[in-house]
Design an enzyme around this catalytic site. Structure first.
Site, mmCIF file in Angstrom:
data_model
loop_
_atom_site.group_PDB
_atom_site.id
_atom_site.type_symbol
_atom_site.label_atom_id
_atom_site.label_comp_id
_atom_site.label_asym_id
_atom_site.label_seq_id
_atom_site.Cartn_x
_atom_site.Cartn_y
_atom_site.Cartn_z
ATOM 1 N N HIS A 1 0.817 -1.216 0.000
ATOM 2 C CA HIS A 1 0.000 0.000 0.000
ATOM 3 C C HIS A 1 0.859 1.277 0.000
ATOM 4 C CE1 HIS A 1 -3.399 -2.631 1.029
ATOM 5 N NE2 HIS A 1 -2.652 -3.139 1.976
HETATM 6 O O1 RIB Z 1 -4.711 -0.080 4.760
HETATM 7 C C1 RIB Z 1 -3.324 -0.068 4.553
HETATM 8 C C2 RIB Z 1 -2.678 0.941 5.437
HETATM 9 O O2 RIB Z 1 -2.862 0.567 6.790
HETATM 10 C C3 RIB Z 1 -1.150 1.010 5.240
HETATM 11 O O3 RIB Z 1 -0.708 2.314 5.494
HETATM 12 C C4 RIB Z 1 -0.610 0.076 6.296
HETATM 13 O O4 RIB Z 1 0.688 0.452 6.760
HETATM 14 C C5 RIB Z 1 -1.605 0.295 7.406
HETATM 15 O O5 RIB Z 1 -1.194 1.447 8.114
#
Ligand code: RIB
Ligand code: CA
Length: 311
Positions: free
Chosen positions: A234
């Protein structure tokens, strides 16, 4: 001189660690002014320790780390993620080399840095948006002095990963996300709409394991552990876009955040059509597509740079 001056606001977190690593492997494109930490995946003490340990591993103790908010705006304790392991880095232990966080609060560092460089600084939040929201409230002029905010969070056109409606970062602090959405700052959102397609498959991880340097090996160990629960990278999408925006495409939309208690708490709603906009202006570019093979090729190339001492 680097194309972008950025502050990474994060909750390391394995994918946060990959994002920071990628940023420091792109000195021509990115000048990392500092790292601010927030409670999210794991408590603030852990996210701060992890950020410092990662910068020590990357041989960049010169990058300052500022601890921020230990809780969301409206809830006494924030939701936590189990995906990153108890300490937050997939079971990988890093040494801090005795380095401590800077004494200034993250919110004040963000304000001071942006106000001293009007129109130049990009905020890259990749955790809950609590620090960013508090900075926007504390300094009303911040919004007009920021170049842009490019963040990982939300799920504009699909389901959440924490509830059926909400993505983790927004779910932890939807009120903060609402403040950011209403700030008037130029926003680019990397939600699950695109990050769900950026998958660290076993084949891609094996290719990354071929690097003979402790940075790449350690980062790949983190990613391999993280991939057992969530193989999506992500947070690195934010940094990949700063390096090469051509890797992505998206749509302009009016982004709103549902803060009401109930099944839609933390949901991000995007209005794109003129009918849904109903005369209102779009406030965010929502990224929906990524050229994933090219993105991982870039990640491989950049991780390989850590073969060279001092990079
Ligand atoms: O949903 C994904 C996010 O949530 C990313 O930033 C991961 O590190 C968690 O913080
Ligand atoms: Ca994160």
């Amino acid at each position: 001189m680097a194309s972008h001056k950025i502050i990474i606001d994060c909750d390391p977190g394995v994918d946060d660690a990959v994002a920071i690593t990628l940023a420091l492997a792109a000195p021509d494109e990115i000048e990392l002014l500092g790292v601010t930490t927030v409670a999210g995946n794991v408590p603030l003490e852990n996210t701060t320790r992890n950020a410092i340990g990662l910068l020590a591993l990357l041989r960049r103790p010169d990058i300052p780390v500022y601890a921020g908010c230990a809780r969301p705006l409206m809830r006494a304790v924030g939701h936590r993620s189990i995906m990153h392991g108890t300490e937050g880095l997939g079971g990988v232990e890093l040494t801090n080399d005795g380095i401590e966080p800077a004494s200034e609060h993250a919110v004040d560092f963000i304000i001071d840095t942006v106000m001293s460089r009007p129109g130049e600084v990009t905020l890259c939040p990749i955790g809950p948006l609590t620090n960013v929201a508090v900075a926007l409230v504390k300094e009303p002029r911040l919004a007009s002095n920021l170049k842009q905010i490019v963040f990982m969070g939300g799920a504009a056109f699909g389901s959440g990963n924490t509830t059926p409606s909400a993505e983790f970062n927004v779910y932890v602090d939807p009120h903060a996300a609402h403040i950011v959405a209403c700030s008037g700052v130029q926003l680019t959102m990397f939600g699950l709409d695109v990050t769900r397609s950026v998958i660290a498959t076993p084949e891609r991880l094996v290719r990354l394991e071929t690097f003979d340097n402790d940075v790449a090996r350690t980062v790949v160990r983190m990613m391999t552990a993280y991939a057992q629960g969530d193989p999506c990278l992500h947070d690195p999408c934010v940094i990949a876009w700063m390096i090469d925006p051509g890797l992505f495409s998206g749509v302009d939309a009016l982004l709103e955040v549902d803060c009401a208690a109930g099944p839609n708490y933390g949901r991000t709603v995007a209005s794109v059509s003129s009918r849904h906009l109903a005369g209102r202006q779009a406030n965010c570019k929502i990224i929906t597509n990524a050229r994933c093979d090219d993105l991982f090729e870039m990640l491989e190339q950049r991780l390989a740079r850590f073969n060279i001492p001092g990079i």
